[in-house]
Design a protein around this motif. Structure first.
Motif, PDB file in Angstrom:
ATOM      1  N   TYR A  84       0.824  -1.208   0.000  1.00  0.00           N
ATOM      2  CA  TYR A  84       0.000   0.000   0.000  1.00  0.00           C
ATOM      3  C   TYR A  84       0.860   1.261   0.000  1.00  0.00           C
ATOM      4  CZ  TYR A  84      -3.191   3.556   1.844  1.00  0.00           C
ATOM      5  OH  TYR A  84      -3.906   4.705   2.047  1.00  0.00           O
ATOM      6  N   ASN A  85       1.813   1.348   0.932  1.00  0.00           N
ATOM      7  CA  ASN A  85       2.634   2.550   1.034  1.00  0.00           C
ATOM      8  C   ASN A  85       3.581   2.715  -0.144  1.00  0.00           C
ATOM      9  OD1 ASN A  85       1.694   3.724   3.470  1.00  0.00           O
ATOM     10  ND2 ASN A  85       2.791   2.180   4.651  1.00  0.00           N
ATOM     11  N   VAL A  88       1.462   4.146  -2.984  1.00  0.00           N
ATOM     12  CA  VAL A  88       1.082   5.548  -2.758  1.00  0.00           C
ATOM     13  C   VAL A  88       2.282   6.472  -2.935  1.00  0.00           C
ATOM     14  CG1 VAL A  88       0.298   7.194  -1.017  1.00  0.00           C
ATOM     15  CG2 VAL A  88      -0.879   5.007  -1.278  1.00  0.00           C
ATOM     16  N   SER A 129      -4.924   5.677  -3.314  1.00  0.00           N
ATOM     17  CA  SER A 129      -4.919   5.067  -1.976  1.00  0.00           C
ATOM     18  C   SER A 129      -6.286   4.544  -1.587  1.00  0.00           C
ATOM     19  CB  SER A 129      -4.442   6.088  -0.944  1.00  0.00           C
ATOM     20  OG  SER A 129      -5.436   7.062  -0.677  1.00  0.00           O
ATOM     21  N   GLY A 133      -6.739   1.028  -0.233  1.00  0.00           N
ATOM     22  CA  GLY A 133      -6.863   1.056   1.220  1.00  0.00           C
ATOM     23  C   GLY A 133      -8.238   0.788   1.775  1.00  0.00           C
ATOM     24  N   ASP A 200      -8.948  11.074   2.208  1.00  0.00           N
ATOM     25  CA  ASP A 200      -7.587  10.862   1.733  1.00  0.00           C
ATOM     26  C   ASP A 200      -7.113  11.885   0.712  1.00  0.00           C
ATOM     27  OD1 ASP A 200      -7.380   8.762   3.410  1.00  0.00           O
ATOM     28  OD2 ASP A 200      -7.089   7.223   1.885  1.00  0.00           O
ATOM     29  N   TYR A 204      -3.921  13.601   1.911  1.00  0.00           N
ATOM     30  CA  TYR A 204      -2.597  13.442   1.315  1.00  0.00           C
ATOM     31  C   TYR A 204      -2.038  14.766   0.819  1.00  0.00           C
ATOM     32  CZ  TYR A 204      -2.130   8.409   1.671  1.00  0.00           C
ATOM     33  OH  TYR A 204      -1.964   7.129   2.172  1.00  0.00           O
TER      34      TYR A 204
END
Length: 323
Positions: A84-85, A88, A129, A133, A200, A204
């Motif tokens: 996931y990270n 992103v 994301s 997510g 998000d 972000y």
């Protein structure tokens, strides 16, 4: 585990106090199911009365529940957090690089960053994301929020919940996914996706932009890049800012995703906001802000530091091996 418990709706708790499993059940009892139920009842009482995240943590540590309860529902997020990270952060940096190239500007260390490029790259990363997510957050919150099952007669549950019998709703991440897909379809995995999008995308923007601006401000002129200390500090500050400001929509997202284990109370984002405001007032949207801010600093500081050090290692290795 604490954040969704504080943020999620707790209407069932008022009826839980009159449930036969609570009657005559003391929190110091050796019965594990009894203690687990009291954890939820006491948490709801404190979170509604005084937003007592710290009080709940102290009570939990001093014997209210087993310490491993802090980590309930974390196996699935831990298994997917790296992917996931990386996606992103990769989307953000590559989008920023693409926008710079479109404007015939080759990104270099020390070059001032365009605010419009940072804003657009952050928004794109926020949209991506959500796609990755939302299912992860849904599974985590469902596993953390499930409690000892209540009978249909006591809570007026829908027929779907009645078939659960006396077992927990979900036996683990895989069973949780299978149950949601079977009862709600694939779209059920994206319950709360609209709220997460509203959280998000601006979240972000307030994550990457403060980080870039702070790291540039901390880094002395003439340096090729920010030092690890500057990265750690800028990343932590960015995380605290982002998670603190994202708390209202995080509350809505948590409530929508926790909804549906036994009850289906909310029809959508606006309905959740309306019902929450009518029932608990404006302060309900700031539940968990302490937990968000406290966890945001070290988590984001470590994340940005790991990202920057990994990039330096990869670039250094590439420079050595290149002819």
């Amino acid at each position: 585990m604490i954040k969704p418990r504080v943020q999620a709706d707790s209407q069932w708790s008022a009826q839980a106090r009159t449930h036969p499993s609570v009657t005559g059940c003391a929190p110091e009892s050796g019965d594990v199911s009894c203690r687990n139920l009291w954890v939820r009842v006491v948490l709801v009482h404190w979170s509604r009365a005084r937003d007592g995240e710290l009080d709940f943590v102290i009570w939990l540590v001093l014997g209210g529940a087993p310490v491993f309860g802090f980590f309930k529902g974390m196996s699935f997020p831990l298994a997917s957090i790296a992917v996931y990270n990386s996606v992103v952060f990769g989307v953000f940096s590559n989008t920023q690089r693409f926008l710079s190239q479109q404007q015939c500007r080759e990104p270099r260390a020390g070059t001032p960053h365009s605010l419009s490029d940072l804003l657009l790259a952050s928004m794109v990363a926020g949209v991506v994301s959500v796609g990755l997510g939302t299912p992860v957050d849904l599974i985590k919150i469902r596993l953390q929020m499930q409690t000892q099952p209540f009978r249909e007669a006591n809570l007026g549950l829908k027929p779907r919940a009645a078939v659960l019998g006396e077992r927990s709703a979900y036996q683990g991440p895989v069973h949780c996914i299978a149950t949601i897909v079977r009862t709600e379809g694939l779209a059920g995995l994206y319950r709360g996706g609209n709220a997460m999008l509203l959280r998000d995308v601006p979240g972000y923007c307030l994550y990457f932009i403060p980080y870039v601006l702070l790291s540039d401000w901390i880094t002395p002129e003439g340096c090729a890049g920010p030092s690890p200390c500057a990265v750690w500090l800028a990343g932590g500050m960015a995380g605290a800012i982002s998670w603190g400001t994202a708390t209202p929509m995080d509350v809505v997202k948590s409530r929508l995703q926790a909804d549906g284990v036994y009850l289906n109370k909310y029809k959508g984002v606006l309905d959740c906001i309306s019902q929450s405001y009518q029932k608990d007032g404006l302060k309900v949207f700031f539940r968990g802000i302490t937990v968000n801010a406290v966890r945001g600093f070290p988590m984001s500081a470590a994340m940005f530091l790991g990202y920057e050090l990994s990039l330096q290692a990869i670039r250094g290795s590439h420079a050595v091996t290149s002819p």
